[in-house]
Design a protein around this motif. Structure first.
Motif, PDB file in Angstrom:
ATOM      1  N   PRO A  23     -13.989  -5.797  17.313  1.00 57.28           N
ATOM      2  CA  PRO A  23     -13.287  -5.786  16.030  1.00 57.28           C
ATOM      3  C   PRO A  23     -11.852  -5.304  16.212  1.00 57.28           C
ATOM      4  O   PRO A  23     -11.457  -4.892  17.308  1.00 57.28           O
ATOM      5  CB  PRO A  23     -14.110  -4.794  15.193  1.00 57.28           C
ATOM      6  N   PRO A  24     -11.036  -5.342  15.166  1.00 59.31           N
ATOM      7  CA  PRO A  24      -9.646  -4.882  15.274  1.00 59.31           C
ATOM      8  C   PRO A  24      -9.574  -3.436  15.754  1.00 59.31           C
ATOM      9  O   PRO A  24     -10.513  -2.657  15.550  1.00 59.31           O
ATOM     10  CB  PRO A  24      -9.117  -5.026  13.849  1.00 59.31           C
ATOM     11  N   TRP A  84     -16.700  -5.855   9.291  1.00 62.99           N
ATOM     12  CA  TRP A  84     -15.934  -6.614  10.282  1.00 62.99           C
ATOM     13  C   TRP A  84     -14.874  -5.738  10.935  1.00 62.99           C
ATOM     14  O   TRP A  84     -14.551  -5.907  12.098  1.00 62.99           O
ATOM     15  CB  TRP A  84     -15.211  -7.794   9.650  1.00 62.99           C
ATOM     16  N   ILE A  85     -14.327  -4.802  10.163  1.00 58.98           N
ATOM     17  CA  ILE A  85     -13.181  -4.025  10.628  1.00 58.98           C
ATOM     18  C   ILE A  85     -13.576  -2.626  11.083  1.00 58.98           C
ATOM     19  O   ILE A  85     -13.090  -2.130  12.099  1.00 58.98           O
ATOM     20  CB  ILE A  85     -12.117  -3.969   9.513  1.00 58.98           C
ATOM     21  N   HIS A 127     -11.632 -17.744   6.077  1.00 61.77           N
ATOM     22  CA  HIS A 127     -11.097 -16.602   6.808  1.00 61.77           C
ATOM     23  C   HIS A 127      -9.573 -16.548   6.719  1.00 61.77           C
ATOM     24  O   HIS A 127      -8.993 -15.467   6.525  1.00 61.77           O
ATOM     25  CB  HIS A 127     -11.525 -16.696   8.276  1.00 61.77           C
ATOM     26  N   ALA A 128      -8.920 -17.677   6.819  1.00 60.23           N
ATOM     27  CA  ALA A 128      -7.458 -17.711   6.899  1.00 60.23           C
ATOM     28  C   ALA A 128      -6.789 -17.115   5.667  1.00 60.23           C
ATOM     29  O   ALA A 128      -5.703 -16.541   5.768  1.00 60.23           O
ATOM     30  CB  ALA A 128      -6.986 -19.155   7.090  1.00 60.23           C
ATOM     31  N   LEU A 158      -7.008 -12.570  13.644  1.00 64.63           N
ATOM     32  CA  LEU A 158      -7.641 -13.492  14.587  1.00 64.63           C
ATOM     33  C   LEU A 158      -8.853 -12.829  15.249  1.00 64.63           C
ATOM     34  O   LEU A 158      -9.882 -13.480  15.484  1.00 64.63           O
ATOM     35  CB  LEU A 158      -6.647 -13.940  15.658  1.00 64.63           C
ATOM     36  N   ARG A 159      -8.745 -11.546  15.553  1.00 61.76           N
ATOM     37  CA  ARG A 159      -9.874 -10.830  16.147  1.00 61.76           C
ATOM     38  C   ARG A 159     -11.047 -10.777  15.169  1.00 61.76           C
ATOM     39  O   ARG A 159     -12.208 -10.921  15.566  1.00 61.76           O
ATOM     40  CB  ARG A 159      -9.453  -9.412  16.561  1.00 61.76           C
ATOM     41  N   VAL A 160     -10.753 -10.578  13.889  1.00 61.28           N
ATOM     42  CA  VAL A 160     -11.813 -10.622  12.886  1.00 61.28           C
ATOM     43  C   VAL A 160     -12.457 -12.005  12.877  1.00 61.28           C
ATOM     44  O   VAL A 160     -13.677 -12.143  12.764  1.00 61.28           O
ATOM     45  CB  VAL A 160     -11.257 -10.277  11.490  1.00 61.28           C
TER      46      VAL A 160
END
Length: 305
Positions: A23-24, A84-85, A127-128, A158-160
């Motif tokens: 993750p980030p 996610w983060i 996602h974008a 992008l990592r997510v």
């Protein structure tokens, strides 16, 4: 034989964990932004941009419980995003859960075209949307990103995406590549879908909030006939106001100069108040836990020198 099967499963899980995307980073731009309560004001704009794509809007229209359980769906979506983060090893597991959840979501959109939720172009667009919304919303609610922060935010986003199972080949890898892709989707694909119109409606029978302490739920239920209208108007106002201008225009959403002035006045209050809030009020639960764990890890590392 059952014992051998269990060992095989454990080995497969170990291999999967070793290759999981990270993750980030702790302390990065997303680490500071995504868990701040101001993110709650930005997320409806991203969601609306997502469902403005006909395929995504059709999937949400047919398969989501956003009408019957809006508060539960919102809570689950927010927890997923936070994982996610801030989820560490749980981030990749959450990504796998989401892909499995969307595997059976398919149908036909309003134009008669077949869609599948995991079609790469659709999954990547969902996602974008986060990147331009965070970038735009921070200009109002915090401060504009520096060029270095902007590039870091995109790299972390992008990592997510990798956590969610989006391959590098399916997303622009630089900011310079992102904006032409983004503008093409705005120009060629977005529209005011049925779900967009519902998310911005101010006269729908949205149920009273059913989350939080019992006394709060009971009070909201009693007052909801009075609060529902102002809540829906505020939601629509913030959704459109915190959406990037080009996305707003692509979907055909109106925004007046008077509304812009109101938004800027509100933003000044938010910028003054949120930074001085205690951590338990400023950050969402998973973000608070992750920040606390990071401080403890840092303190332990320093004491071991």
């Amino acid at each position: 034989m059952p014992q051998r099967t269990e060992r095989q499963q454990e080995r497969e899980q170990d291999r999967e964990r070793r290759t999981d995307p990270a993750p980030p980073p702790v302390g990065g731009v997303l680490w500071s932004v995504a868990g701040d309560v101001r993110a709650l004001l930005m997320l409806p704009a991203a969601l609306t941009m997502q469902v403005a794509h006909p395929a995504i809007g059709a999937g949400v229209d047919a398969h989501s419980v956003f009408r019957t359980d809006p508060w539960g769906r919102g809570e689950r979506s927010l927890r997923s995003l936070q994982l996610w983060i801030y989820g560490g090893e749980a981030a990749a597991e959450e990504g796998r859960r989401l892909r499995a959840l969307h595997r059976e979501i398919q149908g036909t959109d309003a134009h008669g075209r077949r869609y599948h939720a995991l079609t790469l172009a659709y999954y990547a667009w969902v996602h974008a949307t986060g990147y331009p919304v965070y970038r735009h919303g921070l200009r109002y609610l915090a401060r504009p990103l520096t060029e270095a922060q902007d590039r870091a935010l995109y790299a972390e986003w992008l990592r997510v995406g990798r956590v969610l199972g989006i391959h590098d080949r399916d997303m622009p890898q630089t900011i310079e590549e992102f904006w032409p892709y983004y503008r093409r989707v705005l120009a060629e694909e977005l529209e005011a879908t049925v779900v967009v119109r519902e998310l911005l409606a101010t006269d729908l029978p949205v149920p009273a909030p059913d989350r939080g302490p019992l006394p709060v739920r009971l009070a909201l239920k009693a007052l909801w006939p009075l609060l529902r209208g102002p809540f829906l108007r505020a939601r629509a106002f913030l959704t459109v106001g915190l959406m990037p201008l080009d996305a707003r225009e692509a979907i055909g959403l109106e925004w007046t100069d008077a509304q812009e002035r109101r938004l800027r006045r509100l933003a000044r209050v938010v910028r003054a108040v949120v930074p001085v809030l205690p951590e338990r009020l400023r950050y969402l639960p998973l973000a608070r836990e992750a920040r606390r764990a990071a401080r403890l890890t840092g303190a332990a590392a320093r004491s071991g020198r």
